[in-house]
Motif scaffolding. Structure first.
Motif, PDB file in Angstrom:
ATOM      1  N   SER A   1     -54.094  32.437  40.032  1.00 34.29           N
ATOM      2  CA  SER A   1     -54.648  31.552  39.004  1.00 34.29           C
ATOM      3  C   SER A   1     -54.388  30.102  39.366  1.00 34.29           C
ATOM      4  CB  SER A   1     -54.032  31.872  37.641  1.00 34.29           C
ATOM      5  OG  SER A   1     -54.347  33.178  37.240  1.00 34.29           O
ATOM      6  N   SER A   2     -55.390  29.277  39.178  1.00 33.28           N
ATOM      7  CA  SER A   2     -55.265  27.838  39.416  1.00 33.28           C
ATOM      8  C   SER A   2     -56.122  27.104  38.399  1.00 33.28           C
ATOM      9  CB  SER A   2     -55.699  27.491  40.843  1.00 33.28           C
ATOM     10  OG  SER A   2     -55.627  26.096  41.062  1.00 33.28           O
ATOM     11  N   ASP A   3     -55.471  26.221  37.616  1.00 29.47           N
ATOM     12  CA  ASP A   3     -56.165  25.457  36.567  1.00 29.47           C
ATOM     13  C   ASP A   3     -56.897  26.376  35.599  1.00 29.47           C
ATOM     14  OD1 ASP A   3     -55.313  23.061  37.747  1.00 29.47           O
ATOM     15  OD2 ASP A   3     -57.068  23.025  39.090  1.00 29.47           O
ATOM     16  N   GLY A   4     -56.230  27.506  35.285  1.00 28.42           N
ATOM     17  CA  GLY A   4     -56.803  28.445  34.325  1.00 28.42           C
ATOM     18  C   GLY A   4     -57.915  29.309  34.874  1.00 28.42           C
ATOM     19  N   LYS A   5     -58.211  29.184  36.166  1.00 30.15           N
ATOM     20  CA  LYS A   5     -59.271  29.972  36.784  1.00 30.15           C
ATOM     21  C   LYS A   5     -58.671  31.002  37.738  1.00 30.15           C
ATOM     22  CE  LYS A   5     -63.369  29.541  39.720  1.00 30.15           C
ATOM     23  NZ  LYS A   5     -64.207  28.621  40.541  1.00 30.15           N
TER      24      LYS A   5
END
Length: 455
Positions: free
Chosen positions: A150-154
């Protein structure tokens, strides 16, 4: 008068010459003898296969909810995962020599492919679609891990390509949907094909790079079976391996073995007709080997000389003096065959090719029989002890040297009879450059079972 005689003789010779020329021109050879000679199509021995059909992981591991599972001894599930991840696109590749281990906790979702030997990166072009050229920084791959990050909610599915020998890691982002990936790694074990496993580090390559196997927490249940073994005529390979079979002479050796030669190449039928050996020596051709991996050379040779007669998969590459050697191993129902009752004859279950200074295959050994896909008799399930019991047995091995141990695996012991083979599951270790049966006490001593009646 004499001049007239000379003129007549000259004309007769001219007419005879014209007649003979005409006869040569209209001559049609009698093909009946050639047509009655049996011709064996070179493609009818086995099947041609591509790279994606001869490269398979030796183990697949699913990570979910803090647990690890593996479909041990299940061809169906191994094929399923391998096919689903074939053709994946990867991009934003970063290459590093710093190994950062993935933390396997309850949040980690992933799947790992562990290969029996290093895969040349050119072969992975059959598996991945690379969107940039950073891939050239790695020459070979031992393991591939797909996981959600997950990165920045993605959420995205990443791929980590690991080369233990080179101590290099390539990280990339894939085009796999995170939602479908979660479904793929959810274990629905209605058929009892998945086993909970734990990691066991065998080889320390240094700098955090490890050769790791995953062993079952509990006992395994693997079927034994009896399969028909159908002989392949040496005549088939004579047609395939010699450029002009009509010049090949056949010799019967004093030990009962058979040899074929055209004066340069030689083909031997060994071990009571069970093994074929082909030798094509190169005498000072001065050809330097290019960078082509022997996997490609060996596959081209096999496809051009009869193909594959069973499920043989890329297993290992090693150097033998100044030669390269590659092995393709027989798998039955997704399980590799590691030993036979004729312990010294590896080529009852291996195809071995050697390449010399150039790119030509100089030696080729293989079984002269193929094993039917379906068993004629499926034996009772054999209980194989857990991974913990295997480790204990290995450590109790007399004069055991941990640095000589490089692999642990479930496999088959092959008992070869006249027209059939019996396959019995066992635990094996790759120790001091050969596969050995692990003697694990689990109600009975394995070594006693194996040797009884097989010598």
């Amino acid at each position: 008068m004499i001049e007239h005689v000379k003129t007549v003789i000259l004309w007769l010779l001219i007419l005879l010459s014209v007649f003979l020329t005409y006869q040569i021109w209209i001559f049609q050879p009698n093909y009946r003898v050639l047509q009655s000679t049996e011709y064996i199509d070179r493609t009818q021995i086995g099947d041609e296969k591509g790279l994606d059909q001869v490269i398979r992981p030796k183990q697949i591991v699913l990570y979910n909810d803090g647990l690890s599972f593996s479909p041990i001894g299940s061809l169906e599930y191994i094929q399923k995962y391998y096919d689903e991840y074939h053709g994946v696109s990867v991009e934003q590749i970063t290459v590093t020599t710093n190994f950062i281990d993935i933390e396997i906790d309850e949040e980690f979702k992933g799947i790992e492919f562990i290969f029996p030997s290093s895969i040349p990166f050119e072969a992975l072009n059959e598996f991945f679609h690379f969107n940039n050229n950073k891939s050239s920084f790695i020459r070979n791959i031992d393991r591939i891990v797909f996981f959600i990050e997950s990165s920045d909610g993605k959420e995205q599915v990443h791929a980590r390509l690991i080369s233990n020998n080179e101590q290099v890691v390539a990280n990339a982002i894939t085009n796999i949907s995170a939602e479908s990936f979660r479904e793929d790694i959810t274990v629905d074990d209605k058929n009892g094909s998945y086993y909970e496993v734990f990691p066991y580090n065998i080889v320390n390559y240094g700098s955090g790079f490890m050769g790791t196997v995953f062993l079952p927490e509990d006992d395994l249940m693997i079927n034994s079976g009896t399969y028909l073994a159908k002989t392949i005529s040496a005549e088939h390979f004579k047609q395939s391996l010699f450029s002009d079979p009509s010049f090949v002479k056949n010799y019967l050796q004093s030990n009962g073995e058979e040899s074929f030669t055209d004066g340069n190449r030689m083909m031997n039928v060994l071990n009571n007709g069970n093994v074929l050996q082909y030798i094509n020596p190169v005498f000072g051709d001065g050809i330097d080997r290019n960078d082509k991996h022997i996997l490609f050379t060996g596959l081209d040779f096999l496809n051009g000389h009869g193909g594959f007669t069973n499920s043989y998969y890329y297993d290992s590459v090693k150097s033998v003096g100044d030669k390269d050697e590659i092995n393709f191993r027989l798998f039955v129902d997704g399980i590799p065959v590691y030993r036979a009752n004729f312990f010294e004859i590896n080529n009852l279950y291996e195809i071995t090719l050697q390449r010399g200074s150039g790119n030509r295959i100089e030696q080729y050994k293989r079984p002269l029989f193929f094993v039917d896909e379906e068993p004629i008799n499926l034996g009772e399930s054999t209980i194989l002890p857990s991974g913990y019991e295997v480790i204990k047995a290995i450590n109790n091995k007399e004069d055991f040297n941990p640095y000589l141990l490089t692999d642990i695996s479930v496999g088959y012991m092959m008992v070869k009879r006249q027209s059939f083979v019996i396959l019995e599951p066992r635990w094996f270790i790759y120790y001091n450059n050969s596969w050995e049966v692990v003697n694990v006490v689990n109600g009975m001593e394995d070594s006693e079972v194996i040797t009884d009646g097989l010598e």
